[in-house]
Design a protein around this motif. Structure first.
Motif, PDB file in Angstrom:
ATOM      1  N   LEU A  32      69.433 -25.419 -21.925  1.00 52.87           N
ATOM      2  CA  LEU A  32      70.835 -25.017 -22.051  1.00 52.87           C
ATOM      3  C   LEU A  32      71.525 -24.964 -20.690  1.00 52.87           C
ATOM      4  N   ARG A  33      70.941 -24.177 -19.777  1.00 58.58           N
ATOM      5  CA  ARG A  33      71.559 -24.017 -18.460  1.00 58.58           C
ATOM      6  C   ARG A  33      70.555 -23.422 -17.478  1.00 58.58           C
ATOM      7  N   LYS A  34      70.637 -23.872 -16.228  1.00 55.15           N
ATOM      8  CA  LYS A  34      69.833 -23.338 -15.135  1.00 55.15           C
ATOM      9  C   LYS A  34      70.766 -22.509 -14.257  1.00 55.15           C
ATOM     10  N   VAL A  35      70.421 -21.233 -14.029  1.00 56.57           N
ATOM     11  CA  VAL A  35      71.315 -20.326 -13.306  1.00 56.57           C
ATOM     12  C   VAL A  35      70.536 -19.523 -12.266  1.00 56.57           C
ATOM     13  N   LYS A  36      71.261 -18.958 -11.318  1.00 59.35           N
ATOM     14  CA  LYS A  36      70.714 -18.026 -10.338  1.00 59.35           C
ATOM     15  C   LYS A  36      70.771 -16.632 -10.937  1.00 59.35           C
ATOM     16  N   CYS A  37      69.780 -15.793 -10.613  1.00 59.83           N
ATOM     17  CA  CYS A  37      69.725 -14.466 -11.211  1.00 59.83           C
ATOM     18  C   CYS A  37      68.955 -13.506 -10.319  1.00 59.83           C
ATOM     19  N   SER A  38      69.028 -12.230 -10.672  1.00 59.96           N
ATOM     20  CA  SER A  38      68.149 -11.222 -10.089  1.00 59.96           C
ATOM     21  C   SER A  38      67.254 -10.710 -11.208  1.00 59.96           C
ATOM     22  N   ILE A  39      66.011 -10.388 -10.881  1.00 62.31           N
ATOM     23  CA  ILE A  39      65.026 -10.021 -11.884  1.00 62.31           C
ATOM     24  C   ILE A  39      64.439  -8.657 -11.542  1.00 62.31           C
ATOM     25  N   GLU A  40      64.337  -7.812 -12.577  1.00 66.57           N
ATOM     26  CA  GLU A  40      63.730  -6.486 -12.439  1.00 66.57           C
ATOM     27  C   GLU A  40      62.634  -6.362 -13.489  1.00 66.57           C
ATOM     28  N   ASP A  41      61.428  -6.010 -13.057  1.00 64.66           N
ATOM     29  CA  ASP A  41      60.307  -5.846 -13.978  1.00 64.66           C
ATOM     30  C   ASP A  41      60.361  -4.439 -14.575  1.00 64.66           C
ATOM     31  N   GLN A  49      57.846   5.987 -19.889  1.00 64.28           N
ATOM     32  CA  GLN A  49      58.801   6.808 -20.626  1.00 64.28           C
ATOM     33  C   GLN A  49      58.408   6.969 -22.088  1.00 64.28           C
ATOM     34  N   GLY A  50      57.329   6.341 -22.507  1.00 68.62           N
ATOM     35  CA  GLY A  50      56.848   6.491 -23.865  1.00 68.62           C
ATOM     36  C   GLY A  50      57.562   5.626 -24.892  1.00 68.62           C
ATOM     37  N   LYS A  51      58.367   4.672 -24.432  1.00 71.55           N
ATOM     38  CA  LYS A  51      59.094   3.800 -25.361  1.00 71.55           C
ATOM     39  C   LYS A  51      58.188   2.733 -25.961  1.00 71.55           C
ATOM     40  N   ARG A  52      57.196   2.280 -25.200  1.00 72.65           N
ATOM     41  CA  ARG A  52      56.316   1.202 -25.657  1.00 72.65           C
ATOM     42  C   ARG A  52      54.888   1.519 -25.291  1.00 72.65           C
ATOM     43  N   LYS A  53      53.967   0.912 -26.021  1.00 73.59           N
ATOM     44  CA  LYS A  53      52.555   1.112 -25.731  1.00 73.59           C
ATOM     45  C   LYS A  53      51.833  -0.184 -25.407  1.00 73.59           C
ATOM     46  N   ASP A  54      52.487  -1.334 -25.576  1.00 67.72           N
ATOM     47  CA  ASP A  54      51.847  -2.607 -25.273  1.00 67.72           C
ATOM     48  C   ASP A  54      52.071  -2.967 -23.809  1.00 67.72           C
ATOM     49  N   LEU A  55      51.313  -3.928 -23.323  1.00 72.49           N
ATOM     50  CA  LEU A  55      51.408  -4.325 -21.925  1.00 72.49           C
ATOM     51  C   LEU A  55      52.011  -5.717 -21.755  1.00 72.49           C
ATOM     52  N   GLU A  56      52.881  -6.133 -22.668  1.00 72.91           N
ATOM     53  CA  GLU A  56      53.532  -7.432 -22.512  1.00 72.91           C
ATOM     54  C   GLU A  56      54.556  -7.338 -21.394  1.00 72.91           C
ATOM     55  N   ARG A  57      54.594  -8.350 -20.568  1.00 72.39           N
ATOM     56  CA  ARG A  57      55.513  -8.351 -19.428  1.00 72.39           C
ATOM     57  C   ARG A  57      56.948  -8.455 -19.918  1.00 72.39           C
ATOM     58  N   THR A  58      57.760  -7.493 -19.522  1.00 76.11           N
ATOM     59  CA  THR A  58      59.167  -7.452 -19.913  1.00 76.11           C
ATOM     60  C   THR A  58      60.012  -7.397 -18.651  1.00 76.11           C
ATOM     61  N   LEU A  59      61.050  -8.234 -18.609  1.00 71.32           N
ATOM     62  CA  LEU A  59      61.912  -8.323 -17.437  1.00 71.32           C
ATOM     63  C   LEU A  59      63.362  -8.104 -17.828  1.00 71.32           C
ATOM     64  N   LYS A  60      64.137  -7.592 -16.877  1.00 71.60           N
ATOM     65  CA  LYS A  60      65.572  -7.476 -17.046  1.00 71.60           C
ATOM     66  C   LYS A  60      66.211  -8.454 -16.062  1.00 71.60           C
ATOM     67  N   VAL A  61      67.043  -9.361 -16.579  1.00 72.03           N
ATOM     68  CA  VAL A  61      67.619 -10.444 -15.787  1.00 72.03           C
ATOM     69  C   VAL A  61      69.139 -10.264 -15.723  1.00 72.03           C
ATOM     70  N   HIS A  62      69.692 -10.202 -14.509  1.00 75.90           N
ATOM     71  CA  HIS A  62      71.135 -10.104 -14.296  1.00 75.90           C
ATOM     72  C   HIS A  62      71.644 -11.467 -13.837  1.00 75.90           C
ATOM     73  N   THR A  63      72.674 -11.974 -14.502  1.00 75.01           N
ATOM     74  CA  THR A  63      73.239 -13.272 -14.131  1.00 75.01           C
ATOM     75  C   THR A  63      74.707 -13.340 -14.531  1.00 75.01           C
ATOM     76  N   HIS A  64      75.357 -14.421 -14.149  1.00 76.81           N
ATOM     77  CA  HIS A  64      76.745 -14.644 -14.552  1.00 76.81           C
ATOM     78  C   HIS A  64      76.792 -15.077 -16.014  1.00 76.81           C
ATOM     79  N   TYR A  65      77.927 -14.883 -16.649  1.00 77.29           N
ATOM     80  CA  TYR A  65      78.108 -15.254 -18.053  1.00 77.29           C
ATOM     81  C   TYR A  65      78.472 -16.730 -18.165  1.00 77.29           C
ATOM     82  N   PHE A  66      77.878 -17.410 -19.139  1.00 78.38           N
ATOM     83  CA  PHE A  66      78.247 -18.773 -19.498  1.00 78.38           C
ATOM     84  C   PHE A  66      78.342 -18.841 -21.011  1.00 78.38           C
ATOM     85  N   LYS A  67      79.213 -19.686 -21.531  1.00 81.42           N
ATOM     86  CA  LYS A  67      79.417 -19.729 -22.979  1.00 81.42           C
ATOM     87  C   LYS A  67      78.188 -20.205 -23.737  1.00 81.42           C
ATOM     88  N   GLU A  68      77.275 -20.919 -23.085  1.00 79.78           N
ATOM     89  CA  GLU A  68      76.045 -21.369 -23.730  1.00 79.78           C
ATOM     90  C   GLU A  68      75.127 -20.208 -24.088  1.00 79.78           C
TER      91      GLU A  68
END
Length: 117
Positions: A32-41, A49-68
């Motif tokens: 769809l699109r290749k973008v620059k971003c910042s990533i937080e694990d 915090q007790g929200k999850r018990k599994d160890l799957e890698r989850t990331l939060k990605v901040h980027t600019h908005y695109f309609k795609e």
């Protein structure tokens, strides 16, 4: 969002089913699109915090908005990594179509079990 913090590159994909003509097929990733971003694990933050018990890698990605980015069922791949991530949540910050925050989860690769021979 500060532009100086967008140091990673991420490629977003959608999946498309390709039929082989004999009743079988496979899903392929369409870029769809290749973008620059910042990533937080946030994997261990959620577990502490007790929200999850599994160890799957989850990331939060901040980027600019695109309609795609309004496509359902998106996948993502961080460049220089072979892992494919599933987009769990997309947040359009203040609904201004300027900035997006994605929550992505690493998919488990089942092909390793097939390559044991």
């Amino acid at each position: 969002m500060k532009v100086g913090k967008l140091i990673h590159t991420i490629t977003f994909y959608r999946t498309k089913y390709i039929d082989n003509g004999n009743g079988t097929g496979s899903n392929e990733l369409i870029e769809l699109r290749k973008v620059k971003c910042s990533i937080e694990d946030i994997t261990y933050k959620d577990i502490q915090q007790g929200k999850r018990k599994d160890l799957e890698r989850t990331l939060k990605v901040h980027t600019h908005y695109f309609k795609e980015f309004d496509t359902k069922g998106m996948m993502a791949k961080i460049n220089r990594e072979n892992d494919i991530y599933e987009v769990i949540n997309m947040e359009n910050v203040s609904y201004k179509n300027i900035e997006c925050i994605f929550t992505i989860k690493k998919l488990v690769n089942n092909k390793k079990a097939d390559n044991r021979e």
